[in-house]
Design an enzyme around this catalytic site. Structure first.
Site, PDB file in Angstrom:
ATOM      1  N   GLU A 146       0.821  -1.211   0.000  1.00 40.40           N
ATOM      2  CA  GLU A 146       0.000   0.000   0.000  1.00 40.40           C
ATOM      3  C   GLU A 146       0.849   1.252   0.000  1.00 40.40           C
ATOM      4  O   GLU A 146       0.437   2.291  -0.475  1.00 40.40           O
ATOM      5  CB  GLU A 146      -0.822   0.036   1.287  1.00 40.40           C
ATOM      6  CG  GLU A 146      -2.003  -0.835   1.262  1.00 40.40           C
ATOM      7  CD  GLU A 146      -2.816  -0.555   2.493  1.00 40.40           C
ATOM      8  OE1 GLU A 146      -4.015  -0.381   2.345  1.00 40.40           O
ATOM      9  OE2 GLU A 146      -2.236  -0.480   3.592  1.00 40.40           O
ATOM     10  N   GLY A 189     -11.175  -6.966   7.446  1.00 41.32           N
ATOM     11  CA  GLY A 189     -12.253  -7.924   7.185  1.00 41.32           C
ATOM     12  C   GLY A 189     -13.589  -7.280   7.528  1.00 41.32           C
ATOM     13  O   GLY A 189     -13.676  -6.438   8.415  1.00 41.32           O
ATOM     14  N   MET A 248      -6.094  -5.400  12.742  1.00 42.06           N
ATOM     15  CA  MET A 248      -5.136  -5.803  13.770  1.00 42.06           C
ATOM     16  C   MET A 248      -4.289  -4.664  14.352  1.00 42.06           C
ATOM     17  O   MET A 248      -3.360  -4.941  15.115  1.00 42.06           O
ATOM     18  CB  MET A 248      -4.216  -6.901  13.195  1.00 42.06           C
ATOM     19  CG  MET A 248      -4.989  -8.089  12.656  1.00 42.06           C
ATOM     20  SD  MET A 248      -3.937  -9.394  11.958  1.00 42.06           S
ATOM     21  CE  MET A 248      -3.105  -9.993  13.418  1.00 42.06           C
ATOM     22  N   GLU A 249      -4.554  -3.430  13.986  1.00 40.48           N
ATOM     23  CA  GLU A 249      -3.678  -2.337  14.451  1.00 40.48           C
ATOM     24  C   GLU A 249      -4.387  -1.090  14.950  1.00 40.48           C
ATOM     25  O   GLU A 249      -3.863  -0.388  15.834  1.00 40.48           O
ATOM     26  CB  GLU A 249      -2.740  -1.886  13.305  1.00 40.48           C
ATOM     27  CG  GLU A 249      -1.828  -2.948  12.748  1.00 40.48           C
ATOM     28  CD  GLU A 249      -2.494  -3.830  11.707  1.00 40.48           C
ATOM     29  OE1 GLU A 249      -3.552  -3.435  11.167  1.00 40.48           O
ATOM     30  OE2 GLU A 249      -1.983  -4.939  11.443  1.00 40.48           O
ATOM     31  N   ASP A 291     -11.836  -8.671   2.658  1.00 40.57           N
ATOM     32  CA  ASP A 291     -12.343 -10.041   2.825  1.00 40.57           C
ATOM     33  C   ASP A 291     -13.499 -10.014   3.808  1.00 40.57           C
ATOM     34  O   ASP A 291     -13.766  -9.006   4.436  1.00 40.57           O
ATOM     35  CB  ASP A 291     -11.209 -10.945   3.343  1.00 40.57           C
ATOM     36  CG  ASP A 291     -10.660 -10.455   4.684  1.00 40.57           C
ATOM     37  OD1 ASP A 291     -11.247 -10.794   5.713  1.00 40.57           O
ATOM     38  OD2 ASP A 291      -9.648  -9.706   4.691  1.00 40.57           O
TER      39      ASP A 291
HETATM   40  N1  SAH Z   1      -0.004 -11.685   4.271  1.00 41.51           N
HETATM   41  C1  SAH Z   1       0.335 -10.534   5.050  1.00 41.51           C
HETATM   42  C2  SAH Z   1      -0.264 -10.676   6.418  1.00 41.51           C
HETATM   43  C3  SAH Z   1      -1.470  -9.855   6.535  1.00 41.51           C
HETATM   44  S1  SAH Z   1      -2.249  -9.921   8.108  1.00 41.51           S
HETATM   45  C4  SAH Z   1       1.839 -10.445   5.115  1.00 41.51           C
HETATM   46  O1  SAH Z   1       2.485 -11.409   4.803  1.00 41.51           O
HETATM   47  O2  SAH Z   1       2.358  -9.398   5.481  1.00 41.51           O
HETATM   48  C5  SAH Z   1      -3.672  -9.001   7.735  1.00 41.51           C
HETATM   49  C6  SAH Z   1      -3.554  -7.526   7.662  1.00 41.51           C
HETATM   50  O3  SAH Z   1      -4.729  -6.970   7.101  1.00 41.51           O
HETATM   51  C7  SAH Z   1      -3.442  -6.870   9.028  1.00 41.51           C
HETATM   52  O4  SAH Z   1      -2.678  -5.709   8.901  1.00 41.51           O
HETATM   53  C8  SAH Z   1      -4.904  -6.565   9.408  1.00 41.51           C
HETATM   54  O5  SAH Z   1      -5.015  -5.295   9.997  1.00 41.51           O
HETATM   55  C9  SAH Z   1      -5.669  -6.582   8.089  1.00 41.51           C
HETATM   56  N2  SAH Z   1      -6.775  -7.542   7.944  1.00 41.51           N
HETATM   57  C10 SAH Z   1      -7.373  -7.809   6.752  1.00 41.51           C
HETATM   58  N3  SAH Z   1      -8.333  -8.742   6.892  1.00 41.51           N
HETATM   59  C11 SAH Z   1      -8.344  -9.099   8.202  1.00 41.51           C
HETATM   60  C12 SAH Z   1      -9.096 -10.067   8.946  1.00 41.51           C
HETATM   61  N4  SAH Z   1     -10.013 -10.839   8.363  1.00 41.51           N
HETATM   62  N5  SAH Z   1      -8.830 -10.193  10.274  1.00 41.51           N
HETATM   63  C13 SAH Z   1      -7.886  -9.423  10.862  1.00 41.51           C
HETATM   64  N6  SAH Z   1      -7.140  -8.514  10.194  1.00 41.51           N
HETATM   65  C14 SAH Z   1      -7.351  -8.335   8.880  1.00 41.51           C
END
Ligand code: SAH
Length: 251
Positions: free
Chosen positions: A24, A90, A195-196, A219
């Site tokens: 991003e 999500g 998550m943040e 998602d």
């Molecule tokens: N594949 C990524 C990991 C992403 S973790 C990597 O390798 O870096 C998911 C990230 O998107 C987190 O920053 C969280 O804030 C957000 N996110 C998107 N969908 C989410 C969900 N269903 N649950 C929790 N966080 C989600």
């Protein structure tokens, strides 16, 4: 610079643009003038001018601890006068679809539970569970989201409300259903889960710093979440972030 930002940043202060993911952030870095990269605490901080506005860009890293550390560094070391977060999340709310954008009104940590000593979700020492975003900055962000979506992504809808954060990638139909139900029953009907955001909100509250956040829905936090998420970030989320932040800083 927009009036809203003008009024928020003091002399020598920068606007911090925090992204959750490197994908991003990439397009935003390309647009920086007088670009300078500084490494600190294992993170890269990009300083420069974005449409003439002094900014610092960085990636929060994933999870609440990493994001709070990043936010604290932005404020204490890089003179952030306000923080804007762009990321993906999500869906939790019934009406919230993949491709929509949620602008946060406030945040809650869905995995914080010090009961029975404190009410569920309450952050000890603060006497509350929810941390509000800055009204003026959030309204400016909302306007930029609306403007950018109307122009380039007309089918996407914009929502404003509560976002829930926790140290877990929610990726199961039963899990997301339980989370939605629990938060709803407890009077915290969240639109999205990530998550943040709540961690950054708390750090900003400690410093009295204006904070606004937008999350594009990648998602439905269900059994397909991991696959939908990866595709979405690559194809859509980074373009949203560029259009929206570009408008926010130039309007
Ligand atoms: N594949 C990524 C990991 C992403 S973790 C990597 O390798 O870096 C998911 C990230 O998107 C987190 O920053 C969280 O804030 C957000 N996110 C998107 N969908 C989410 C969900 N269903 N649950 C929790 N966080 C989600």
């Amino acid at each position: 610079m927009t009036g809203a930002l003008d009024a928020l940043l003091g002399p020598g202060q920068r606007l911090a643009i925090l992204s959750a993911l490197v994908d991003e952030q990439r397009g935003l870095i390309d647009q920086l003038r007088q670009r300078q990269r500084i490494e600190h605490a294992g993170r890269h901080f990009w300083l420069g001018l974005f449409h003439g506005v002094p900014v610092v860009l960085t990636v929060s890293r994933i999870g609440k601890v990493s994001a709070s550390m990043t936010a604290a560094i932005l404020i204490e070391r890089f003179a952030a006068g306000a923080i804007v977060f762009t990321g993906v999340a999500g869906a939790l709310g019934d009406a919230v679809q993949v491709g929509d954008v949620v602008v946060a009104e406030d945040f809650i940590q869905h995995d914080l539970d010090v009961s029975p000593l404190f009410a569920r979700y309450e952050v000890p020492a603060y006497g509350r569970a929810r941390f509000a975003c800055h009204t003026g900055l959030s309204q400016a962000l909302l306007r930029s989201v609306r403007h950018s979506l109307a122009r380039d992504f007309a089918s996407a809808r914009v929502h404003q409300g509560l976002i829930a954060s926790g140290d877990r990638f929610v990726s199961g139909a039963a899990e997301v259903q339980a989370l939605r139900q629990r938060l709803g029953q407890d009077g915290h009907p969240a639109l999205a889960v990530e998550m943040e955001g709540a961690a950054v909100a708390q750090v900003c509250a400690d410093h009295g710093l204006p904070y606004a956040a937008m999350r594009t829905i990648s998602d439905r936090a269900d059994d397909h979440a991991h696959r939908d998420f990866a595709q979405f970030v690559e194809q859509v989320a980074s373009r949203y972030a560029q259009a929206i932040i570009g408008h926010l800083l130039s309007a």
